[in-house]
Motif scaffolding. Structure first.
Motif, PDB file in Angstrom:
ATOM      1  N   ARG A 162      32.748  79.439  38.063  1.00 47.23           N
ATOM      2  CA  ARG A 162      31.368  80.171  38.200  1.00 47.23           C
ATOM      3  C   ARG A 162      31.728  81.200  39.426  1.00 47.23           C
ATOM      4  O   ARG A 162      31.677  82.897  39.356  1.00 47.23           O
ATOM      5  CB  ARG A 162      30.104  79.672  39.281  1.00 47.23           C
ATOM      6  N   LYS A 163      32.785  80.598  40.331  1.00 48.65           N
ATOM      7  CA  LYS A 163      33.737  81.600  41.439  1.00 48.65           C
ATOM      8  C   LYS A 163      34.316  83.043  41.000  1.00 48.65           C
ATOM      9  O   LYS A 163      34.362  83.903  41.079  1.00 48.65           O
ATOM     10  CB  LYS A 163      34.173  80.872  42.096  1.00 48.65           C
ATOM     11  N   ARG A 164      35.064  82.704  39.424  1.00 46.91           N
ATOM     12  CA  ARG A 164      35.550  83.968  38.855  1.00 46.91           C
ATOM     13  C   ARG A 164      35.028  84.853  38.148  1.00 46.91           C
ATOM     14  O   ARG A 164      34.780  85.665  38.647  1.00 46.91           O
ATOM     15  CB  ARG A 164      36.579  82.830  37.669  1.00 46.91           C
ATOM     16  N   ARG A 165      33.800  84.166  37.778  1.00 43.35           N
ATOM     17  CA  ARG A 165      32.828  84.818  36.786  1.00 43.35           C
ATOM     18  C   ARG A 165      32.164  85.933  38.129  1.00 43.35           C
ATOM     19  O   ARG A 165      31.795  86.686  37.866  1.00 43.35           O
ATOM     20  CB  ARG A 165      31.235  83.597  36.530  1.00 43.35           C
ATOM     21  N   ARG A 166      32.126  85.141  39.762  1.00 42.72           N
ATOM     22  CA  ARG A 166      31.435  86.093  40.436  1.00 42.72           C
ATOM     23  C   ARG A 166      32.428  87.270  40.952  1.00 42.72           C
ATOM     24  O   ARG A 166      32.180  88.639  40.842  1.00 42.72           O
ATOM     25  CB  ARG A 166      31.272  85.424  41.716  1.00 42.72           C
ATOM     26  N   LYS A 167      33.429  87.069  41.015  1.00 42.29           N
ATOM     27  CA  LYS A 167      34.503  88.033  40.800  1.00 42.29           C
ATOM     28  C   LYS A 167      34.787  88.844  39.953  1.00 42.29           C
ATOM     29  O   LYS A 167      34.659  89.823  40.222  1.00 42.29           O
ATOM     30  CB  LYS A 167      36.254  87.337  41.275  1.00 42.29           C
ATOM     31  N   GLU A 168      34.429  89.072  38.760  1.00 37.68           N
ATOM     32  CA  GLU A 168      34.886  90.347  37.412  1.00 37.68           C
ATOM     33  C   GLU A 168      32.969  90.536  37.072  1.00 37.68           C
ATOM     34  O   GLU A 168      33.884  91.370  37.690  1.00 37.68           O
ATOM     35  CB  GLU A 168      34.470  88.862  36.225  1.00 37.68           C
ATOM     36  N   THR A 169      32.238  90.043  38.042  1.00 38.12           N
ATOM     37  CA  THR A 169      31.250  90.974  38.103  1.00 38.12           C
ATOM     38  C   THR A 169      30.219  91.401  39.460  1.00 38.12           C
ATOM     39  O   THR A 169      29.466  92.054  39.127  1.00 38.12           O
ATOM     40  CB  THR A 169      29.547  89.438  37.538  1.00 38.12           C
ATOM     41  N   ALA A 170      31.032  91.382  39.994  1.00 41.03           N
ATOM     42  CA  ALA A 170      31.180  91.880  40.753  1.00 41.03           C
ATOM     43  C   ALA A 170      31.076  93.010  40.933  1.00 41.03           C
ATOM     44  O   ALA A 170      32.179  93.934  40.829  1.00 41.03           O
ATOM     45  CB  ALA A 170      32.294  91.692  42.436  1.00 41.03           C
TER      46      ALA A 170
END
Length: 111
Positions: free
Chosen positions: A94-102
Motif C-alpha cells: 500500500r505504501k509503495r502504491r501510494r508513492k506511485e499514484t501520488a
C-alpha cells in the motif's frame, strides 16, 4: 546470502558476497512460505495424532496431552507469524502504491 569462492580454499577467506536476483529472492521466499505451511500442517497433524493416542491409551494420556498442547501452540505461533508477515507485506504494498499514484502538483501554478 550466497557467496562465491574467490580462489582460496579457506572457509571464509577471500569470499565475495553474491547478491540474489529478484527472481531468486522470490523463489527463495516462495520456498520458505511453502516450508512454513508444511510445518504448520505437520504440527497440526501431530497434535491430532497425540489427541487420538491419548484417548486410546489412558496410561500415557497425560504426556500425550502435553505433547498435543505443545504442537497446538506451535501451529498457533506459526499461523500468527504468517499473518504478521502478510500484514507487513500488505502495508509495504500500500505504501509503495501510494508513492506511485501520488500526484505531482509542482508544475501547477496557483493564482
Amino acid at each position: 546470502m550466497e557467496t562465491l569462492k574467490h580462489g582460496h580454499h579457506h572457509l571464509f577467506h577471500g569470499e565475495k558476497k553474491h547478491e540474489k536476483t529478484p527472481e531468486q529472492q522470490l523463489k527463495h521466499h516462495m520456498h520458505m512460505q511453502l516450508l512454513g505451511k508444511v510445518g504448520t500442517v505437520t504440527a497440526g497433524t501431530y497434535a491430532l495424532r497425540e489427541k487420538h493416542k491419548a484417548e486410546k491409551d489412558p496410561e500415557t494420556a497425560h504426556s500425550r496431552r502435553i505433547k498435543k498442547e505443545i504442537a497446538a501452540v506451535a501451529v498457533l505461533v506459526m499461523h500468527e507469524h504468517h499473518e504478521k508477515k502478510a500484514e507487513q507485506q500488505r502495508r509495504r504494498f500500500r505504501k509503495r502504491r501510494r508513492k506511485e499514484t501520488a500526484i505531482d502538483c509542482t508544475h501547477i501554478k496557483m493564482h
